[in-house]
Design an enzyme around this catalytic site. Sequence first.
Site, mmCIF file in Angstrom:
data_model
loop_
_atom_site.group_PDB
_atom_site.id
_atom_site.type_symbol
_atom_site.label_atom_id
_atom_site.label_comp_id
_atom_site.label_asym_id
_atom_site.label_seq_id
_atom_site.Cartn_x
_atom_site.Cartn_y
_atom_site.Cartn_z
ATOM 1 N N GLY A 93 9.320 12.865 -1.044
ATOM 2 C CA GLY A 93 8.699 12.584 0.264
ATOM 3 C C GLY A 93 8.459 11.058 0.220
ATOM 4 N N THR A 94 7.274 10.677 0.892
ATOM 5 C CA THR A 94 7.324 8.985 1.044
ATOM 6 C C THR A 94 7.039 8.391 -0.466
ATOM 7 O OG1 THR A 94 5.877 9.394 2.958
ATOM 8 C CG2 THR A 94 5.695 7.516 1.942
ATOM 9 N N LYS A 140 -4.212 14.900 -6.956
ATOM 10 C CA LYS A 140 -5.730 14.773 -7.200
ATOM 11 C C LYS A 140 -6.306 16.325 -6.901
ATOM 12 C CE LYS A 140 -5.564 13.493 -2.423
ATOM 13 N NZ LYS A 140 -4.197 12.915 -2.456
ATOM 14 N N ILE A 142 -4.733 0.869 -6.985
ATOM 15 C CA ILE A 142 -5.980 0.437 -7.505
ATOM 16 C C ILE A 142 -6.036 0.815 -9.147
ATOM 17 C CG2 ILE A 142 -8.291 0.060 -7.173
ATOM 18 C CD1 ILE A 142 -8.233 0.649 -4.455
ATOM 19 N N GLY A 158 -0.824 6.806 12.800
ATOM 20 C CA GLY A 158 -0.319 7.097 11.702
ATOM 21 C C GLY A 158 -1.428 7.294 10.302
ATOM 22 N N GLU A 200 -3.358 12.349 9.647
ATOM 23 C CA GLU A 200 -2.382 13.276 9.332
ATOM 24 C C GLU A 200 -2.156 14.254 10.561
ATOM 25 O OE1 GLU A 200 -0.036 13.673 7.042
ATOM 26 O OE2 GLU A 200 -0.689 12.306 5.606
ATOM 27 N N ASP A 207 -10.203 15.732 0.405
ATOM 28 C CA ASP A 207 -9.651 14.557 -0.409
ATOM 29 C C ASP A 207 -10.582 13.821 -1.456
ATOM 30 O OD1 ASP A 207 -7.060 12.817 -0.601
ATOM 31 O OD2 ASP A 207 -8.789 11.721 -0.300
ATOM 32 N N LYS A 212 -11.268 13.455 -5.516
ATOM 33 C CA LYS A 212 -11.106 12.165 -6.230
ATOM 34 C C LYS A 212 -12.522 12.065 -7.189
ATOM 35 C CE LYS A 212 -7.928 10.305 -2.996
ATOM 36 N NZ LYS A 212 -7.657 9.466 -1.804
#
Length: 436
Positions: free
Chosen positions: A14-15, A105, A136, A187, A190, A201, A205
């Site tokens: 994908g991306t 993750k 990062i 964008g 999602e 999410d 993390k």
Amino acid sequence: MADKPIRVALLGCGTVGTEVTRLLRDQAADLTARIGAPMEITGIAVRRPNKHRDVPAELLTTDAAALVASDDVDVVVEVIGGIEPARTLLLDALRAGKSVVTANKALLAESAGELFAAADASGADLYFEAAVAGAIPLLRPLRESLAGDRITRVMGIVNGTTNYILSAMDNTGSGYGETLEEASRLGYAEADPTADVDGFDAASKAAILASLAFHTRVTAADVHREGIASVASADIAAARALGRTVKLLAICERVTDTDESGETTESVAVRVHPAMIPRSHPLAGVGGAYNAVFVEADAAGSLMFYGQGAGGAPTASAVLGDLVAVGRNMVQGGRGPRESAYAALPVRPMGQTPTRYHISLDVADRAGVLSQVAAVFAEHDVSIAVVRQEGRTDDASLVIVTHAASEAALRSTVDMVAGLPVVREVVSVMRVEGTE
């Protein structure tokens, strides 16, 4: 320099996967020089090969399991996300002695221990820098650069979508719903933003960060999680009136308790929730979809890591960094860092975790209101730091900022305050972090 190439299987295109493919191709000469051997993709597992016309057809396959099992694969890179089939595929790779680089993750926050055990048993490497905060460099400093220090706290903004939304609400005064719609249109969010706006999410993390920082296995289920859907424009305005702004924070802390005999015990508190922070705090200036994380350690002091926390190119940059590390280990006969969970500290329940709070009340505009409310706070041993009262004809608003109190004590206080005849409504309750 070794002539034999390091053969890479890519799961997902994908991306992020597309960017990884491009970087491996465009930077082939430099990567060979840095690693000491060429690195080449021998296969890419995708669901719909016809969607990837820029990738050589001979590299594409829909059989991910067969690709992972192939004798022509040395390293497996996973960027498909989710728990299954990713977990099974990566366990199969590690058990076969193939090193793994993953950006997953959610999987690491649930099954890191199982993955590390498989890597240890076979001698393979497991790298996952891209799983938190994109480009990062954050996880490697926690695992390696600060390995000789005692980390006490990790706090930061680790989700770009929610940071964009809260930053826009602060800048424009718009409400949550309309700002989320705008973020989706641009964008930044999602089509289904649940994982971001409900804090899933960030919680994954936070679990990874806490595990590395405190040498303790922490899973996503251990993380107290609150999203931003309940943050209203009134909360943003209230924060501004106090010289603060609202951010969704992931906070991982080492907590030390001392009992009556002087004995000390340590635990780990891990939480994700919106919080008001001073506008003077460096995190307050982190806008848009950027990420930033503060790390506090005994010897190193305070460190801040800042940059693009998501996107194809930034995440692919982290993946390539891990691939270089894996490749060097293969060429030189070394091994990457193993799991460090020796401390095995207990995870502190949120109900016992002390934090400060901002409470906004809609109250009757009459004498004695503040004394009645303050009496309830005193009864539950919740100390008041700041009070602001504004009258408006028949009713008024009362804003209270507390000193540190446990979640359990605060909730009991708010429940009792809500039942007072002089209180029309508890408008909002939000945590407060940082000092002015």
